[in-house]
Design an enzyme around this catalytic site. Sequence first.
Site, PDB file in Angstrom:
ATOM      1  N   ARG A  29       0.742  -1.183   0.236  1.00 17.92           N
ATOM      2  CA  ARG A  29      -0.079   0.088  -0.002  1.00 17.92           C
ATOM      3  C   ARG A  29       0.674   1.163  -0.041  1.00 17.92           C
ATOM      4  O   ARG A  29       2.134   1.004   0.087  1.00 17.92           O
ATOM      5  CB  ARG A  29      -1.080   0.068   1.380  1.00 17.92           C
ATOM      6  CG  ARG A  29      -0.618  -0.697   2.253  1.00 17.92           C
ATOM      7  CD  ARG A  29       0.653  -0.070   3.299  1.00 17.92           C
ATOM      8  NE  ARG A  29       0.368   1.427   3.269  1.00 17.92           N
ATOM      9  CZ  ARG A  29       1.244   2.437   3.708  1.00 17.92           C
ATOM     10  NH1 ARG A  29       2.593   1.994   3.808  1.00 17.92           N
ATOM     11  NH2 ARG A  29       1.172   3.536   4.023  1.00 17.92           N
ATOM     12  N   ALA A  59       0.613   5.400  -1.989  1.00 17.32           N
ATOM     13  CA  ALA A  59       0.553   5.616  -3.277  1.00 17.32           C
ATOM     14  C   ALA A  59       1.859   5.185  -4.324  1.00 17.32           C
ATOM     15  O   ALA A  59       1.540   4.700  -5.407  1.00 17.32           O
ATOM     16  CB  ALA A  59       0.297   7.144  -3.412  1.00 17.32           C
ATOM     17  N   ARG A 117      -7.761   0.004  -6.514  1.00 21.71           N
ATOM     18  CA  ARG A 117      -7.961   0.949  -5.214  1.00 21.71           C
ATOM     19  C   ARG A 117      -8.253   2.164  -6.313  1.00 21.71           C
ATOM     20  O   ARG A 117      -7.318   2.841  -7.014  1.00 21.71           O
ATOM     21  CB  ARG A 117      -6.783   1.306  -4.503  1.00 21.71           C
ATOM     22  CG  ARG A 117      -6.462  -0.094  -3.639  1.00 21.71           C
ATOM     23  CD  ARG A 117      -5.581   0.192  -2.367  1.00 21.71           C
ATOM     24  NE  ARG A 117      -6.218   1.011  -1.303  1.00 21.71           N
ATOM     25  CZ  ARG A 117      -5.504   1.543  -0.177  1.00 21.71           C
ATOM     26  NH1 ARG A 117      -4.373   1.231  -0.116  1.00 21.71           N
ATOM     27  NH2 ARG A 117      -6.189   2.051   0.677  1.00 21.71           N
ATOM     28  N   GLN A 147      -1.495   2.069  10.046  1.00 20.12           N
ATOM     29  CA  GLN A 147      -0.132   1.981   9.679  1.00 20.12           C
ATOM     30  C   GLN A 147       0.957   2.885  10.281  1.00 20.12           C
ATOM     31  O   GLN A 147       2.027   2.602  10.164  1.00 20.12           O
ATOM     32  CB  GLN A 147      -0.552   2.938   7.954  1.00 20.12           C
ATOM     33  CG  GLN A 147      -1.136   2.119   7.023  1.00 20.12           C
ATOM     34  CD  GLN A 147      -2.681   2.525   7.145  1.00 20.12           C
ATOM     35  OE1 GLN A 147      -3.181   2.660   8.315  1.00 20.12           O
ATOM     36  NE2 GLN A 147      -3.406   2.443   5.890  1.00 20.12           N
ATOM     37  N   ASP A 149      -2.057  11.020  -1.550  1.00 18.70           N
ATOM     38  CA  ASP A 149      -2.587  10.073  -2.592  1.00 18.70           C
ATOM     39  C   ASP A 149      -2.816  10.600  -3.916  1.00 18.70           C
ATOM     40  O   ASP A 149      -2.915   9.990  -4.938  1.00 18.70           O
ATOM     41  CB  ASP A 149      -3.732   9.105  -2.197  1.00 18.70           C
ATOM     42  CG  ASP A 149      -3.235   8.334  -1.030  1.00 18.70           C
ATOM     43  OD1 ASP A 149      -3.110   8.811   0.210  1.00 18.70           O
ATOM     44  OD2 ASP A 149      -2.822   6.940  -1.277  1.00 18.70           O
ATOM     45  N   ASN A 172      -5.614  12.560   1.041  1.00 19.94           N
ATOM     46  CA  ASN A 172      -4.640  11.549   1.705  1.00 19.94           C
ATOM     47  C   ASN A 172      -5.242  10.729   2.893  1.00 19.94           C
ATOM     48  O   ASN A 172      -6.623  10.914   3.215  1.00 19.94           O
ATOM     49  CB  ASN A 172      -3.424  12.610   2.295  1.00 19.94           C
ATOM     50  CG  ASN A 172      -2.279  11.743   3.052  1.00 19.94           C
ATOM     51  OD1 ASN A 172      -1.675  10.704   2.223  1.00 19.94           O
ATOM     52  ND2 ASN A 172      -1.725  11.697   4.318  1.00 19.94           N
ATOM     53  N   LYS A 173      -4.559  10.103   3.815  1.00 23.58           N
ATOM     54  CA  LYS A 173      -5.203   9.260   4.705  1.00 23.58           C
ATOM     55  C   LYS A 173      -6.201   9.728   5.538  1.00 23.58           C
ATOM     56  O   LYS A 173      -5.937  10.979   5.810  1.00 23.58           O
ATOM     57  CB  LYS A 173      -3.972   8.615   5.336  1.00 23.58           C
ATOM     58  CG  LYS A 173      -4.659   7.560   6.595  1.00 23.58           C
ATOM     59  CD  LYS A 173      -5.266   6.288   6.191  1.00 23.58           C
ATOM     60  CE  LYS A 173      -4.929   5.579   4.925  1.00 23.58           C
ATOM     61  NZ  LYS A 173      -5.649   4.832   4.296  1.00 23.58           N
TER      62      LYS A 173
END
Length: 337
Positions: free
Chosen positions: A44, A46, A87, A193, A234, A243-244
């Site tokens: 995982r 990007a 994804r 993460q 991302d 992003n996350k």
Amino acid sequence: MRTIEWKDGTVVTIDQTRLPNTVEFLNIRNCEELSLAIEEMKLRGAPLIGVAAAYGLALTAHHSEAREKEELLRELENTADMLRRTRPTAVNLFWAVNQVLKKAGEVEGDVKALAEVVVKEAQKMADEDVEINRGIGEHGSELIDDGDVILTHCNAGSLASVDYGTALGVVRTAWRQGKRIKVIATETRPKLQGTRLTAFELKRDGVPVTLITDSTVGYAMSKGLVKKVLVGADRIVQDAVINKIGTYTIAVLAHQHGIPFYVAAPTSTFDLTHSSKEITIEERSPEEITTFSSQRIAPNGVSVLNPAFDITPLMYVSAIICETGILPTTKLKKAIR
Ligand code: MRU
């Protein structure tokens, strides 16, 4: 070792779902296995899923029994479709697939020559990723002062890329330059993460790291414990950084406390032809929230909202660090106009 490698027609990578307790390597032989590994987040981040997608096309090319170039080109198109369905949010995956297909379309030789070009292009992309991250590290470290405490979210490290990392690449370079910095890593719910990967990487490198829950960010900032925020991305669109999940909350809190909020990302993460409204935010399975360590923790039947990413408007971003330099967001807006 690099997070992803091409070895004699297989893709070798680390199963990130098992870190930090178990270091298990996966030997991926075809694009179906690779697509599943991306979906299940065994790999995982990007930049990494971009390079992995390129390698997915390389697997198809390398093992193809096609006799004609046109046949292999069709197989590559099918592989690309499969990869694009894994994804939806990180643009690097789409960028990498399109780059490799473009190169493939330009090949003038026979089917063998085509297969070779595809494998070569994927390997080139992997090598370039490392160089790009080092460039991001060099530029970004100019923003880091001796004694800084840097808050980071999710994992934008060597595990999210081929090697070195984007946000953590900046941390690495600053650390190697002798700056005495400390990192605060958020655990990053629900896939952890930060806990499992960022803390693991920084401990391994000897960089002082303190782990906090995502909900501790406001407290830490209000107590003056955070000097700068540094995250990855991302997708960077016309009006926002995607992003996350949780990044937006951190950005608003940083703004409220007058803390610089930096985004580190390669230019392959830019998607300046789209605005945030047009982007699909990946929605992941409810089980990621309703279970913990495979045990159900939420009442049966509860409804769940589980987006993997959020959208941070550019007004909250102090600057974007990429391989070409430090880009103030005002400049980015001008470049779009
Ligand atoms: O869902 P993930 O773990 O793939 O999300 C990763 C992130 O959001 C990272 O911050 C981003 O990909 C940048 S990694 C250099």
